[in-house]
Write a protein that holds these residues in place. Sequence first.
Motif, mmCIF file in Angstrom:
data_model
loop_
_atom_site.group_PDB
_atom_site.id
_atom_site.type_symbol
_atom_site.label_atom_id
_atom_site.label_comp_id
_atom_site.label_asym_id
_atom_site.label_seq_id
_atom_site.Cartn_x
_atom_site.Cartn_y
_atom_site.Cartn_z
ATOM 1 N N PHE A 1 0.830 -1.205 0.000
ATOM 2 C CA PHE A 1 0.000 0.000 0.000
ATOM 3 C C PHE A 1 0.865 1.256 0.000
ATOM 4 C CE2 PHE A 1 -3.686 -2.399 2.194
ATOM 5 C CZ PHE A 1 -4.151 -2.828 0.975
ATOM 6 N N LYS A 2 1.954 1.246 0.764
ATOM 7 C CA LYS A 2 2.850 2.404 0.798
ATOM 8 C C LYS A 2 3.498 2.627 -0.563
ATOM 9 C CE LYS A 2 3.769 2.110 5.726
ATOM 10 N NZ LYS A 2 4.734 1.786 6.766
ATOM 11 N N LEU A 3 3.921 1.537 -1.206
ATOM 12 C CA LEU A 3 4.509 1.661 -2.543
ATOM 13 C C LEU A 3 3.483 2.165 -3.552
ATOM 14 C CD1 LEU A 3 6.685 -1.583 -2.786
ATOM 15 C CD2 LEU A 3 7.504 0.774 -2.613
ATOM 16 N N LEU A 4 2.248 1.710 -3.415
ATOM 17 C CA LEU A 4 1.193 2.177 -4.328
ATOM 18 C C LEU A 4 0.929 3.665 -4.141
ATOM 19 C CD1 LEU A 4 -1.282 -0.842 -4.094
ATOM 20 C CD2 LEU A 4 -0.019 -0.112 -6.124
ATOM 21 N N LEU A 5 0.920 4.122 -2.893
ATOM 22 C CA LEU A 5 0.710 5.552 -2.639
ATOM 23 C C LEU A 5 1.844 6.394 -3.208
ATOM 24 C CD1 LEU A 5 -0.717 5.517 0.997
ATOM 25 C CD2 LEU A 5 -1.935 6.144 -1.093
ATOM 26 N N VAL B 1 -1.335 -10.959 -0.993
ATOM 27 C CA VAL B 1 -2.247 -10.871 -2.133
ATOM 28 C C VAL B 1 -2.805 -12.252 -2.462
ATOM 29 C CG1 VAL B 1 -2.380 -10.373 -4.608
ATOM 30 C CG2 VAL B 1 -1.209 -8.792 -3.094
ATOM 31 N N ARG B 2 -1.980 -13.280 -2.343
ATOM 32 C CA ARG B 2 -2.446 -14.657 -2.574
ATOM 33 C C ARG B 2 -3.522 -15.034 -1.557
ATOM 34 N NH1 ARG B 2 -4.568 -18.951 -3.110
ATOM 35 N NH2 ARG B 2 -3.621 -20.863 -3.831
ATOM 36 N N ARG B 3 -3.325 -14.647 -0.305
ATOM 37 C CA ARG B 3 -4.344 -14.909 0.706
ATOM 38 C C ARG B 3 -5.641 -14.171 0.387
ATOM 39 N NH1 ARG B 3 -0.958 -14.401 6.325
ATOM 40 N NH2 ARG B 3 0.022 -16.457 6.238
#
Length: 144
Positions: free
Chosen positions: A39-43, A123-125
């Motif tokens: 999420f931090k990388l996406l932001l 993400v797999r979970r």
Amino acid sequence: MMGWEKDIDELPAEYKKKPDGRKEVGILKQTQSYINPLFKLLLKRSVPKDIMSHLEEMVGCMKERRYTDALDSYLRIAIGNAPWPMGVTMVGIHERAGREKLFANNMAHVLNDDRQLHYLHAVRRLLTVCQKKNPNPDPSKNIG
């Protein structure tokens, strides 16, 4: 993720105290902590392009409830297309004809970075939880 958290919150308190309940709560909390770096990388808009393209494909497949295609995309990120994904280059005494295909460009770089490995595992979970909550009526598009 919020739907999963809501489902866990709605579980009876006595179930959450049992081993199975504690395990479910623990998996959710671990998944939340593992996915935070993503999420931090996406932001920051700094997710590596190759990972981002596979993540976009996975999310699109999950939205369309094509869970087997999403799993295929996950596996391409996680282990890559290398014949020996763990980096094995010499398996015999003679050099193989296609040995040059076994190097870094075909190997899964994710295996070298724990942070990436963790958020991809999260993400797999989420893929598994998404399928449990919203299975595809066509069983051939579901996992397992």
